[in-house]
Design a protein around this motif. Structure first.
Motif, mmCIF file in Angstrom:
data_model
loop_
_atom_site.group_PDB
_atom_site.id
_atom_site.type_symbol
_atom_site.label_atom_id
_atom_site.label_comp_id
_atom_site.label_asym_id
_atom_site.label_seq_id
_atom_site.Cartn_x
_atom_site.Cartn_y
_atom_site.Cartn_z
ATOM 1 N N ARG A 79 98.605 35.685 -2.987
ATOM 2 C CA ARG A 79 99.177 34.399 -3.416
ATOM 3 C C ARG A 79 99.617 33.701 -2.135
ATOM 4 O O ARG A 79 99.760 34.355 -1.094
ATOM 5 C CB ARG A 79 100.368 34.614 -4.373
ATOM 6 N N SER A 82 104.731 34.252 1.170
ATOM 7 C CA SER A 82 106.166 33.992 1.075
ATOM 8 C C SER A 82 106.658 33.465 2.419
ATOM 9 O O SER A 82 106.306 33.994 3.470
ATOM 10 C CB SER A 82 106.914 35.285 0.731
ATOM 11 N N LEU A 84 109.582 33.700 3.467
ATOM 12 C CA LEU A 84 110.638 34.593 3.967
ATOM 13 C C LEU A 84 110.044 35.946 4.353
ATOM 14 O O LEU A 84 110.187 36.418 5.465
ATOM 15 C CB LEU A 84 111.697 34.812 2.873
ATOM 16 N N LEU A 85 109.373 36.539 3.376
ATOM 17 C CA LEU A 85 108.905 37.918 3.518
ATOM 18 C C LEU A 85 107.703 38.034 4.443
ATOM 19 O O LEU A 85 107.570 39.019 5.173
ATOM 20 C CB LEU A 85 108.509 38.428 2.119
ATOM 21 N N VAL A 168 103.672 41.224 -8.459
ATOM 22 C CA VAL A 168 103.901 40.959 -7.029
ATOM 23 C C VAL A 168 104.064 42.272 -6.264
ATOM 24 O O VAL A 168 103.463 42.470 -5.206
ATOM 25 C CB VAL A 168 105.147 40.057 -6.838
ATOM 26 N N PHE A 169 104.872 43.184 -6.793
ATOM 27 C CA PHE A 169 105.113 44.444 -6.073
ATOM 28 C C PHE A 169 103.881 45.358 -6.101
ATOM 29 O O PHE A 169 103.646 46.092 -5.142
ATOM 30 C CB PHE A 169 106.366 45.145 -6.606
ATOM 31 N N PHE A 172 101.245 44.587 -3.184
ATOM 32 C CA PHE A 172 101.409 45.053 -1.800
ATOM 33 C C PHE A 172 100.561 46.301 -1.531
ATOM 34 O O PHE A 172 100.333 46.670 -0.386
ATOM 35 C CB PHE A 172 102.883 45.362 -1.490
ATOM 36 N N SER A 231 110.454 32.924 -4.168
ATOM 37 C CA SER A 231 110.978 34.174 -3.591
ATOM 38 C C SER A 231 112.122 34.736 -4.432
ATOM 39 O O SER A 231 112.213 35.948 -4.638
ATOM 40 C CB SER A 231 111.467 33.946 -2.154
ATOM 41 N N SER A 234 110.589 36.357 -7.405
ATOM 42 C CA SER A 234 109.775 37.537 -7.092
ATOM 43 C C SER A 234 110.645 38.744 -6.799
ATOM 44 O O SER A 234 110.354 39.860 -7.212
ATOM 45 C CB SER A 234 108.906 37.263 -5.862
ATOM 46 N N ALA A 235 111.702 38.515 -6.030
ATOM 47 C CA ALA A 235 112.444 39.630 -5.444
ATOM 48 C C ALA A 235 113.750 39.930 -6.167
ATOM 49 O O ALA A 235 114.357 40.972 -5.912
ATOM 50 C CB ALA A 235 112.739 39.334 -3.976
ATOM 51 N N PHE A 285 107.118 49.408 2.618
ATOM 52 C CA PHE A 285 106.545 48.127 3.021
ATOM 53 C C PHE A 285 105.668 48.388 4.240
ATOM 54 O O PHE A 285 105.932 49.318 5.005
ATOM 55 C CB PHE A 285 107.628 47.094 3.370
HETATM 56 C C1 OVM Z 1 109.164 36.828 -1.649
HETATM 57 C C2 OVM Z 1 109.356 38.298 -1.965
HETATM 58 C C3 OVM Z 1 108.570 38.912 -2.888
HETATM 59 C C4 OVM Z 1 108.738 40.257 -3.171
HETATM 60 C C5 OVM Z 1 109.710 40.987 -2.513
HETATM 61 C C6 OVM Z 1 110.484 40.359 -1.579
HETATM 62 C C7 OVM Z 1 111.720 42.367 -1.248
HETATM 63 C C8 OVM Z 1 110.309 39.002 -1.312
HETATM 64 O O1 OVM Z 1 108.409 36.164 -2.368
HETATM 65 O O2 OVM Z 1 109.782 36.347 -0.723
HETATM 66 O O3 OVM Z 1 111.453 41.034 -0.915
#
Ligand code: OVM
Length: 396
Positions: A79, A82, A84-85, A168-169, A172, A231, A234-235, A285
């Motif tokens: 997708r 992110s 952030l991630l 989402v998880f 990975f 985010s 998702s998280a 991760f």
């Molecule tokens: C995000 C995101 C998605 C899954 C886990 C996560 C553990 C962040 O979309 O930023 O952090």
């Protein structure tokens, strides 16, 4: 000195491994500081010191090429990435500090009284029933009572958040059967989240709208704001759902520790922290190397995927005494269940508050808690997840 690299043919994403990762971590740690995982074509590290060093060294072990098995330098992300991630500095600095301003201690302080009331009324009801499922009646319920409102999400379709997070998880990891089955027929969840992140669907005053307001001030673009709200969704849900479920599992399996918590409900914060060390919701991760790097005599080339076993680090006997034991007398700080370094969990204070309130409410209301049947696992490529956890409590 170069050493021969240990090659392991165990697959950290096969169903036997995912069902009981802790049974296999010792073999990975014993094989070496760095191992080559033939099944996925990636390196792995499972010792506490090595995992921590890699997480801290974000210049060598980057996130912008994805924190899953897929290398974004070679493959299209599952997708849009992110912000952030799946980014590195300097972009990460900008998005993270903006989000830190929203997910603040001050904001959480304001939620505490309401969340406490909700935790207490939920636990009152469950203890009154004596038997309940700690996943479907508690772990999946409490975060949904507090988190979607905090974001200001639209009411309709919120239950799809759990399906979305599972997707989402899973993404990975490799495109295995666990991933495929989880995705089957779940397009609706992905579409719902895409819509729920848009400004016109967010309620005023929530963290979602605050992201757009930061965009209004020019901190980021409005397109970026939409992705940053994603985010949260998702998280913020499946992580706390399974964190709370594992907290209850830990307490039910360790009656002596539960007795300590009963005697002193102020141990609630510690109980949640130790439960995260003991059974880490986010198990792994990946990072990708930006240069050749040597670890304990092994040279990892540039552009390699490295799987960091956070949960194995959290039970590394070189770092933790009796690591298999859930122990409220232990100082669990330093665990990497929330990660470490610049990407360390943005929502950790939210998770801690949810966990603390549930642990406190339970300790005040239940004299004892025990398993009323075997816990059932839900396989996920990243999360250690529970499908069902039947428990029985004795009202205080
Ligand atoms: C995000 C995101 C998605 C899954 C886990 C996560 C553990 C962040 O979309 O930023 O952090």
């Amino acid at each position: 000195m170069t050493m021969t690299l240990a090659r392991l043919d165990l697959d950290p994403f096969d169903e036997a491994f995912l069902a009981d990762p802790y049974a296999h971590h010792g073999a990975i740690r014993d094989a070496g500081r760095v191992v080559w995982l033939d099944s996925i074509g990636a390196y792995g590290m499972a010792h506490y010191e090595d995992v921590r060093r890699a997480l801290r060294d974000h210049e060598t072990y980057c996130s912008a090429r994805g924190v899953g098995l897929a290398d974004f330098a070679k493959e299209e992300p599952f997708r849009p990435r992110s912000l952030l991630l799946e980014v590195d500095p300097p972009l990460h600095n900008r998005t993270r500090s903006m989000m830190n301003g929203i997910v603040s201690l001050k904001a959480l302080k304001q939620f505490r009284p309401l969340w406490k009331e909700k935790a207490e009324s939920l636990i009152d009801e469950l203890v009154g029933r004596r038997r309940f499922d700690a996943v479907s009646d508690l772990g999946e319920v409490f975060p949904m009572m507090v988190f979607p409102d905090t974001i200001g999400l639209m009411d309709e379709g919120r239950e799809l958040l759990l399906d979305y997070a599972a997707i989402v998880f899973n993404a990975f990891g490799p495109r295995n059967a666990v991933f495929e089955e989880c995705n089957r027929g779940k397009e609706g969840a992905i579409d719902w989240v895409a819509q729920a992140c848009k400004r016109e669907y967010l309620k005023p005053g929530g963290w979602g709208m605050q992201v757009y307001e930061a965009a209004d001030r020019g901190v980021c673009s409005h397109d970026e704001a939409e992705r940053l709200v994603r985010s949260f969704l998702s998280a913020g849900v499946d992580t706390t759902v399974n964190g709370i479920s594992h907290l209850v599992l830990a307490l039910a399996e360790h009656p002596d520790e539960y007795a300590k918590l009963r005697a002193n409900p102020r141990l609630a914060v510690k109980a949640f922290e130790e439960s995260l060390r003991w059974d880490s919701t986010v198990q792994t991760f990946f990072r990708t190397t930006t240069r050749e790097v040597e670890v304990a005599g092994t040279v990892i080339p540039e552009g390699a995927k490295v799987l960091l076993f956070l949960a194995a680090a959290n039970r590394d006997p070189a770092r933790w005494e009796n690591p298999e034991r859930f122990d409220l007398d232990r100082n669990a700080s330093g665990h990497v269940g929330f990660g470490f370094g610049i990407h360390q969990c943005l929502g950790q204070m939210v998770a801690r508050l949810e966990g603390e309130l549930i642990a406190t409410a339970l300790a005040e209301r239940a004299a004892a808690i025990r398993l009323a049947g075997p816990p059932l696992r839900r396989l996920n490529n990243t999360l250690h997840a529970i499908e069902s956890l039947p428990v029985e409590v004795t009202p205080a």
